[in-house]
Design a protein around this motif. Sequence first.
Motif, PDB file in Angstrom:
ATOM      1  N   PHE A 258      -1.847  -2.437   3.247  1.00  0.00           N
ATOM      2  CA  PHE A 258      -2.646  -1.225   3.057  1.00  0.00           C
ATOM      3  C   PHE A 258      -3.052  -0.987   1.601  1.00  0.00           C
ATOM      4  N   VAL A 259      -2.423  -1.719   0.673  1.00  0.00           N
ATOM      5  CA  VAL A 259      -2.766  -1.533  -0.737  1.00  0.00           C
ATOM      6  C   VAL A 259      -4.157  -2.109  -0.996  1.00  0.00           C
ATOM      7  N   ASN A 260      -5.068  -1.270  -1.449  1.00  0.00           N
ATOM      8  CA  ASN A 260      -6.421  -1.716  -1.749  1.00  0.00           C
ATOM      9  C   ASN A 260      -6.912  -1.050  -3.033  1.00  0.00           C
ATOM     10  N   PHE A 261      -8.174  -1.244  -3.353  1.00  0.00           N
ATOM     11  CA  PHE A 261      -8.774  -0.725  -4.582  1.00  0.00           C
ATOM     12  C   PHE A 261      -8.576   0.787  -4.708  1.00  0.00           C
ATOM     13  N   ILE A 262      -8.854   1.515  -3.651  1.00  0.00           N
ATOM     14  CA  ILE A 262      -8.781   2.986  -3.697  1.00  0.00           C
ATOM     15  C   ILE A 262      -7.331   3.462  -3.870  1.00  0.00           C
ATOM     16  N   ILE A 263      -6.417   2.875  -3.102  1.00  0.00           N
ATOM     17  CA  ILE A 263      -4.990   3.247  -3.197  1.00  0.00           C
ATOM     18  C   ILE A 263      -4.470   2.994  -4.598  1.00  0.00           C
ATOM     19  N   TRP A 264      -4.849   1.841  -5.165  1.00  0.00           N
ATOM     20  CA  TRP A 264      -4.360   1.481  -6.502  1.00  0.00           C
ATOM     21  C   TRP A 264      -4.931   2.419  -7.569  1.00  0.00           C
TER      22      TRP A 264
END
Length: 429
Positions: A258-264
């Motif tokens: 689930f870790v992606n650009f937005i989450i990071w």
Amino acid sequence: NSWNLTYSQKATIIYPANLKELKKIIKILKKIKKNFTIRTGKCSYDSKSISSDKNGIIISLRKFNKIIQVNEKKKVVSVESGAKVSDVIYRLKKSNLTLFSVPGGDNISIGGAIAANVIGKDSNQLFGSFGDTIKYLKIISYKGVVKKLNNNSDRLNKYIGSFGMFGIILEAKIKTKKIISNNLLIETKILKNITEVKKELKKGDEYKYVQIDPFFRKNNFAIIVKGNHVNNFKNNYKRINLKANFFEILLLKISSFFVNFIIWKIFYKIFFELNRNKKKFVDIHNFHYNSKYKHMVPLMCKGGLVDYEILIQKNFNHLFLEIKNFLTDNNLVPIYIIVKKLFKSKKKFFYSFNNNAYSIAISFRLNNLKNEKKNKFELLLKKRKLLLNLSKTDSKFIKKTKEICSKENKIFMSLYKKMLINRKYEISG
């Protein structure tokens, strides 16, 4: 597995309980002409502790973990090579002592720290790396011969930074430093640009490093963390538990999907806001090892990490901005970017920094750094003649590696060493 999960391989792991058992194992493996690799703390990047053979043999020195003696008067500690640096730090603080050049991994062993000649947040002109503090080594050669080497011996220096090429480190006597107390005053400060980063790293704080926002936002470009010993209250901190249980490990593995650009981007926004311009007191052990989760970052990154440590000696501002522009233009978001000031060792070790420099540690998710972008990034570093520390691609190092591995010491063979022999490394991750 390597720490950053870039490499993995099946192997038989042997845990000798004492020197007698270790000698016997070496003798048997030599007789049957079987390569083996040494592992202690399981914190090596990439392939340095991975066997070159499929279903290879690994010798772990985990049971060689005694803290033999702390000499407060002479400010030295004698310790076996399998002891964890974190345990030594914890023991030394009872005597208001600590180690120089403490590396960040909570499982890093004393032997591993010497063999890799690691650095810490307190690198300075007198003690640039871990090797500068070694006063004595007890080693065993690949013929099974035990040798004792004092710091006035030229032979001692070749074991520091040599990744076990000449023999296995058994014990070490290490210089420590006196501290006024176990308490550190930790201060954080938001920095607006790379000029401020360089200015802060030049200051005389005992411990310091800078974390850059990988999204390079103007309101939180970077944060410096600096620590200095203070003696204004009693230390009653509890040791932080660094052992993760099954459910914590599972949760981090699941999160990798689930870790992606937005989450990071959200994570780093919260991280900088929570740590903006803070002051707090911490125990020295808890400063070095403040969270179990920061050492579990690879679990959050599907496919593991690709790590670079770039050393910039001149034109730091210009070259950093060139790297920054490359990352933003190519939509590359690192997992982290850490900047430190590092110093060349006073002694001539088998491997150490070539010169004083600024270090930029950059880590990417492996599945985000596709071959095309990876090649472009490495080409940029090559054109600018930037030194990559973690890959140890120094030409003399490669030449000596080939000489050693063509002789009897071939019995110790890691995948890392095999890669050096079989390829002409101009540049590497």
